[in-house]
Design an enzyme around this catalytic site. Sequence first.
Site, short mmCIF file in Angstrom:
data_model
loop_
_atom_site.label_atom_id
_atom_site.label_comp_id
_atom_site.label_asym_id
_atom_site.label_seq_id
_atom_site.Cartn_x
_atom_site.Cartn_y
_atom_site.Cartn_z
N HIS A 92 -46.32 -25.81 -25.13
CA HIS A 92 -45.66 -27.09 -25.36
C HIS A 92 -46.26 -28.12 -24.42
CE1 HIS A 92 -42.40 -29.71 -26.67
NE2 HIS A 92 -42.44 -30.19 -25.44
N ASP A 156 -30.17 -29.98 -31.90
CA ASP A 156 -31.17 -30.82 -31.22
C ASP A 156 -31.51 -32.03 -32.08
OD1 ASP A 156 -33.11 -31.36 -29.09
OD2 ASP A 156 -34.59 -31.01 -30.65
N ARG A 163 -30.09 -39.63 -28.53
CA ARG A 163 -30.66 -39.93 -27.20
C ARG A 163 -31.57 -41.14 -27.28
NH1 ARG A 163 -33.59 -34.72 -25.79
NH2 ARG A 163 -34.47 -35.93 -24.10
N SER A 178 -33.48 -29.38 -24.85
CA SER A 178 -34.11 -29.73 -26.13
C SER A 178 -35.39 -28.92 -26.35
CB SER A 178 -34.40 -31.23 -26.14
OG SER A 178 -35.23 -31.58 -27.22
N LYS A 182 -35.61 -24.82 -28.77
CA LYS A 182 -36.49 -24.57 -29.92
C LYS A 182 -37.36 -23.34 -29.67
CE LYS A 182 -37.12 -29.02 -29.63
NZ LYS A 182 -37.45 -30.43 -29.70
N1 IUR Z 1 -39.82 -33.01 -26.73
C1 IUR Z 1 -38.71 -32.33 -27.07
O1 IUR Z 1 -38.77 -31.39 -27.84
N2 IUR Z 1 -37.54 -32.71 -26.53
C2 IUR Z 1 -37.42 -33.74 -25.67
O2 IUR Z 1 -36.34 -34.02 -25.21
C3 IUR Z 1 -38.61 -34.43 -25.33
C4 IUR Z 1 -39.79 -34.06 -25.87
I1 IUR Z 1 -38.48 -36.03 -24.08
#
Ligand code: IUR
Length: 465
Positions: A92, A156, A163, A178, A182
């Site tokens: 990520h 999410d 948000r 968040s 995932k």
């Molecule tokens: N990417 C995500 O998956 N969640 C977040 O809160 C952010 C970036 I900032």
Amino acid sequence: MDRTGLGSGNSFPALIRKKRDGEKLRDEEIRHFVRAVTRGGLQEGQMGAMLMAIRLRGMDPDEMLTLTQEMAVSGRVLEWPDSWQRLLVDKHSTGGVGDKVPMISGRGLGHTGGTLDKLESVPGFNVSQSPEQMRCILEQVGCCIVGQSEELVPADKVLYALRDVTATVDSLPLITASILSKKAAEKVSALVLDVKFGSAALYTSLDSARTLAQSLVSVGSRLGICTVAMLSRMDGPLGQRVGHSLEVLEALQCLEGQGPADLHHLVTTLGGSLLWQCGKAGSVGQGAARIAASLADGSALGKFQAMLQAQGVEAGVAQALCTGTEEQRYQVLGRARGQEELPAAQDGTVQRVEALPIAQVLHELGAGRTQKGQPINHHVGAELLVTVGQRVAKGSPWIRIHYDTPELSNDQRRTLQGALVLAGSEPFAPSCKVAEIILPQGSRSLEEVTGEQGLGSSQALLCSV
Ligand code: IUR
């Protein structure tokens, strides 16, 4: 008992009040909130108020873990064959400019480019794959680059959208939950996080990026995911090209073992870490050497070609893209109507190339979205013709902009010229992007993790949380 079934004091206003006043929420209270978010049992105002209370008051590690776990089970959780245990890995990135290292991916956000948008510049490439299709591609090829399935982590989706409009994006617990919910729903065994810092990153200072990285590594580890974070610089673009199809071209160069050194180093370090994390290499350094070898011998490119085909690209197109010349690749991807080069305003050594103004201008030229779902121009982009540390002469071209409609305006030319920072110093070697590596608690010594040869040009510091 009140109507929430949690006992008195646990109605939603009471829950919001509790967090607003800085108290710790109990596991069942967090579960109650996340379930209500998922099932539509809360007013938007109540969700927004809770998000702001969390943004202002924070959450302790236990609350963050529970929030992440509850969000992860708010939708479908992926199941994989037992034989894949320890071998399912993902990466990520917190987002930047020119970032072309793949993962289970998202769309561009603000000035940052989304991996899915980049890959969709390849004709036929399909990022929407069901969990069953993903499993099939993983069995067949071994890797895939896909968008997040609709059924994964619905909580999410609701909270992320809110948000954005309640000024609560930059909350450590909310970002942690968040991102990791995932990954937990995907049931990955190992995760490497590229946490960017610098003027074109979500967090500009190294300290704040480190705090996020530590939170992600600590919660990720407690979820049972072997998690490592790399803190990498995002002042200038990663690599020499920015923009969707231009970045695909640069990624192909990297897959051939060529292309910019900073990109090659980041790719081999992140990949090397994943190999180490899942027990396939004795150290990050050894893993990085294996990744570099797979880039040099063409096997990585062969995998990419197989993945393109498995994800919908015609065999002839995938072949032209992976084995053709740059010109043949342009024929597949298409190119913008015009190109304009800008000259350096004076003699000097390149101190920095600022990514943010470049990204902003490209966004205005059509490379980014201002609204969800808006089409984007895959051909708009920029090629940097200089590297940090290099001497340039006044009048020599330093950037080439690819544009369709509109063309560059004088204002945009001025903005771009401000991105090239020159000084009178001697030429120098640029520092590598990875500044620090954050490991889970109890990890081994520096030599054991990086390998005897260290991480090449990286002067990375190792820290554990
Ligand atoms: N990417 C995500 O998956 N969640 C977040 O809160 C952010 C970036 I900032």
